[in-house]
Design a protein around this motif. Structure first.
Motif, PDB file in Angstrom:
ATOM      1  N   LEU A  90      54.949  37.490  65.646  1.00  0.00           N
ATOM      2  CA  LEU A  90      54.622  38.915  65.709  1.00  0.00           C
ATOM      3  C   LEU A  90      55.813  39.804  65.363  1.00  0.00           C
ATOM      4  N   ASP A  91      57.019  39.383  65.702  1.00  0.00           N
ATOM      5  CA  ASP A  91      58.185  40.194  65.348  1.00  0.00           C
ATOM      6  C   ASP A  91      58.289  40.374  63.834  1.00  0.00           C
ATOM      7  N   ALA A  92      57.945  39.352  63.077  1.00  0.00           N
ATOM      8  CA  ALA A  92      57.985  39.466  61.613  1.00  0.00           C
ATOM      9  C   ALA A  92      57.018  40.543  61.137  1.00  0.00           C
ATOM     10  N   PHE A  93      55.837  40.595  61.725  1.00  0.00           N
ATOM     11  CA  PHE A  93      54.851  41.610  61.324  1.00  0.00           C
ATOM     12  C   PHE A  93      55.241  42.995  61.829  1.00  0.00           C
ATOM     13  N   ARG A  94      55.807  43.049  63.026  1.00  0.00           N
ATOM     14  CA  ARG A  94      56.258  44.344  63.557  1.00  0.00           C
ATOM     15  C   ARG A  94      57.367  44.929  62.688  1.00  0.00           C
ATOM     16  N   CYS A  95      58.267  44.082  62.219  1.00  0.00           N
ATOM     17  CA  CYS A  95      59.377  44.566  61.384  1.00  0.00           C
ATOM     18  C   CYS A  95      58.880  45.198  60.085  1.00  0.00           C
ATOM     19  N   VAL A  96      57.787  44.683  59.563  1.00  0.00           N
ATOM     20  CA  VAL A  96      57.232  45.219  58.320  1.00  0.00           C
ATOM     21  C   VAL A  96      56.467  46.518  58.567  1.00  0.00           C
ATOM     22  N   THR A  97      55.803  46.601  59.706  1.00  0.00           N
ATOM     23  CA  THR A  97      54.927  47.755  59.963  1.00  0.00           C
ATOM     24  C   THR A  97      55.587  48.866  60.774  1.00  0.00           C
ATOM     25  N   ASP A  98      56.733  48.578  61.409  1.00  0.00           N
ATOM     26  CA  ASP A  98      57.374  49.563  62.281  1.00  0.00           C
ATOM     27  C   ASP A  98      58.884  49.583  62.045  1.00  0.00           C
ATOM     28  N   PRO A  99      59.381  50.538  61.244  1.00  0.00           N
ATOM     29  CA  PRO A  99      60.824  50.598  60.951  1.00  0.00           C
ATOM     30  C   PRO A  99      61.696  50.713  62.205  1.00  0.00           C
ATOM     31  N   ALA A 100      61.239  51.426  63.232  1.00  0.00           N
ATOM     32  CA  ALA A 100      62.021  51.554  64.468  1.00  0.00           C
ATOM     33  C   ALA A 100      62.152  50.193  65.160  1.00  0.00           C
ATOM     34  N   TRP A 101      61.080  49.396  65.135  1.00  0.00           N
ATOM     35  CA  TRP A 101      61.119  48.053  65.726  1.00  0.00           C
ATOM     36  C   TRP A 101      62.117  47.187  64.961  1.00  0.00           C
ATOM     37  N   LYS A 102      62.081  47.273  63.645  1.00  0.00           N
ATOM     38  CA  LYS A 102      63.004  46.492  62.827  1.00  0.00           C
ATOM     39  C   LYS A 102      64.451  46.858  63.157  1.00  0.00           C
ATOM     40  N   GLN A 103      64.732  48.134  63.284  1.00  0.00           N
ATOM     41  CA  GLN A 103      66.085  48.590  63.610  1.00  0.00           C
ATOM     42  C   GLN A 103      66.501  48.073  64.988  1.00  0.00           C
ATOM     43  N   LYS A 104      65.609  48.136  65.956  1.00  0.00           N
ATOM     44  CA  LYS A 104      65.888  47.638  67.301  1.00  0.00           C
ATOM     45  C   LYS A 104      66.168  46.131  67.286  1.00  0.00           C
ATOM     46  N   LEU A 105      65.357  45.387  66.534  1.00  0.00           N
ATOM     47  CA  LEU A 105      65.522  43.938  66.452  1.00  0.00           C
ATOM     48  C   LEU A 105      66.837  43.574  65.762  1.00  0.00           C
ATOM     49  N   GLU A 106      67.202  44.312  64.712  1.00  0.00           N
ATOM     50  CA  GLU A 106      68.468  44.066  64.022  1.00  0.00           C
ATOM     51  C   GLU A 106      69.657  44.351  64.930  1.00  0.00           C
ATOM     52  N   ALA A 107      69.578  45.396  65.751  1.00  0.00           N
ATOM     53  CA  ALA A 107      70.654  45.711  66.700  1.00  0.00           C
ATOM     54  C   ALA A 107      70.774  44.601  67.747  1.00  0.00           C
ATOM     55  N   LEU A 108      69.641  44.120  68.228  1.00  0.00           N
ATOM     56  CA  LEU A 108      69.639  43.032  69.203  1.00  0.00           C
ATOM     57  C   LEU A 108      70.238  41.762  68.597  1.00  0.00           C
ATOM     58  N   LYS A 109      69.878  41.470  67.352  1.00  0.00           N
ATOM     59  CA  LYS A 109      70.411  40.292  66.664  1.00  0.00           C
ATOM     60  C   LYS A 109      71.920  40.419  66.497  1.00  0.00           C
ATOM     61  N   SER A 110      72.389  41.599  66.139  1.00  0.00           N
ATOM     62  CA  SER A 110      73.819  41.823  65.969  1.00  0.00           C
ATOM     63  C   SER A 110      74.566  41.603  67.278  1.00  0.00           C
ATOM     64  N   THR A 111      74.025  42.130  68.369  1.00  0.00           N
ATOM     65  CA  THR A 111      74.639  41.951  69.688  1.00  0.00           C
ATOM     66  C   THR A 111      74.669  40.471  70.057  1.00  0.00           C
ATOM     67  N   HIS A 112      73.560  39.788  69.803  1.00  0.00           N
ATOM     68  CA  HIS A 112      73.486  38.348  70.085  1.00  0.00           C
ATOM     69  C   HIS A 112      74.521  37.591  69.265  1.00  0.00           C
ATOM     70  N   ASN A 113      74.620  37.883  67.986  1.00  0.00           N
ATOM     71  CA  ASN A 113      75.574  37.179  67.122  1.00  0.00           C
ATOM     72  C   ASN A 113      77.012  37.407  67.576  1.00  0.00           C
ATOM     73  N   GLN A 114      77.328  38.625  68.024  1.00  0.00           N
ATOM     74  CA  GLN A 114      78.682  38.912  68.497  1.00  0.00           C
ATOM     75  C   GLN A 114      78.988  38.121  69.765  1.00  0.00           C
ATOM     76  N   LEU A 115      78.051  38.095  70.698  1.00  0.00           N
ATOM     77  CA  LEU A 115      78.237  37.343  71.937  1.00  0.00           C
ATOM     78  C   LEU A 115      78.330  35.849  71.650  1.00  0.00           C
ATOM     79  N   PHE A 116      77.456  35.352  70.801  1.00  0.00           N
ATOM     80  CA  PHE A 116      77.443  33.934  70.435  1.00  0.00           C
ATOM     81  C   PHE A 116      78.756  33.557  69.754  1.00  0.00           C
ATOM     82  N   GLY A 117      79.207  34.396  68.810  1.00  0.00           N
ATOM     83  CA  GLY A 117      80.464  34.136  68.107  1.00  0.00           C
ATOM     84  C   GLY A 117      81.652  34.128  69.046  1.00  0.00           C
ATOM     85  N   LYS A 118      81.673  35.062  69.983  1.00  0.00           N
ATOM     86  CA  LYS A 118      82.770  35.137  70.954  1.00  0.00           C
ATOM     87  C   LYS A 118      82.830  33.862  71.780  1.00  0.00           C
ATOM     88  N   GLU A 119      81.675  33.347  72.183  1.00  0.00           N
ATOM     89  CA  GLU A 119      81.650  32.129  72.999  1.00  0.00           C
ATOM     90  C   GLU A 119      81.976  30.887  72.175  1.00  0.00           C
TER      91      GLU A 119
END
Length: 183
Positions: A90-119
């Motif tokens: 569903l996230d894949a479909f939300r990203c296509v249909t809702d630009p705000a959702w896509k932006q939120k998901l990209e921010a979450l992914k960025s935060t996750h990648n930074q935390l993961f990289g730090k560890e």
């Protein structure tokens, strides 16, 4: 399996009830159907997503004659086109249909990648390894991953080998390190 007639699957009620009992009705797929050049997807919370096949790169790759040849995971977590080897949630479909959702998901992914990289960096240092000790990766690649650029399973396997671990054990160690720092 032909999915042109929505709501005929005997699994539909079970998926919806299960999703609601887990409180995951907004994350799981209840049903989907193809109408012309569009895919309609319904969440277990009855939210509708209408996506033209041409608008989404993954859907665009599915030959027209295979568009209706998808299955819904038993738990509703994704749609799967076996012939094209495509899984979409569903996230894949939300990203296509809702630009705000896509932006939120990209921010979450960025935060996750930074935390993961730090560890990843923390674990490397605990094992007294230098960035140059990760065979198969340049110091620059290791630095970028540790700064949160993100990575793939093959690359994580190189980190695991450098630490003398299997990939599962390495990922568990990174996860435990994250848990230790979040507490």
């Amino acid at each position: 399996m032909c999915n042109t007639n929505p709501h005929v699957s005997s699994d539909l009620p079970k998926r919806v009830i299960s999703a609601w009992s887990m409180g995951a009705q907004e994350q799981l797929i209840a049903d989907a159907t193809v109408i012309g050049d569009r895919l309609l997807v319904f969440s277990c919370g009855m939210e509708k997503f209408e996506v033209p096949f041409q608008l989404m790169p993954a859907l665009k790759r599915i030959p027209t004659e295979q568009r209706e040849s998808f299955t819904i995971a038993d738990d509703g977590s994704y749609l799967y086109w076996e012939g094209a080897d495509i899984h979409l949630d569903l996230d894949a479909f939300r990203c296509v249909t809702d630009p705000a959702w896509k932006q939120k998901l990209e921010a979450l992914k960025s935060t996750h990648n930074q935390l993961f990289g730090k560890e990843i960096a923390t674990l490397r240092k605990q094992h007294k390894l230098r960035q140059s000790d990760i065979t198969g990766l340049s110091e620059r690649q290791v630095r970028r991953i540790e700064l949160g650029e993100g990575t793939k399973a093959d690359t994580l396997n190189l980190f695991a080998k450098a630490h003398g671990m299997e990939l599962d054990a390495y990922l568990d160690a990174v996860a435990n390190s994250i848990d230790d720092h979040l507490v």
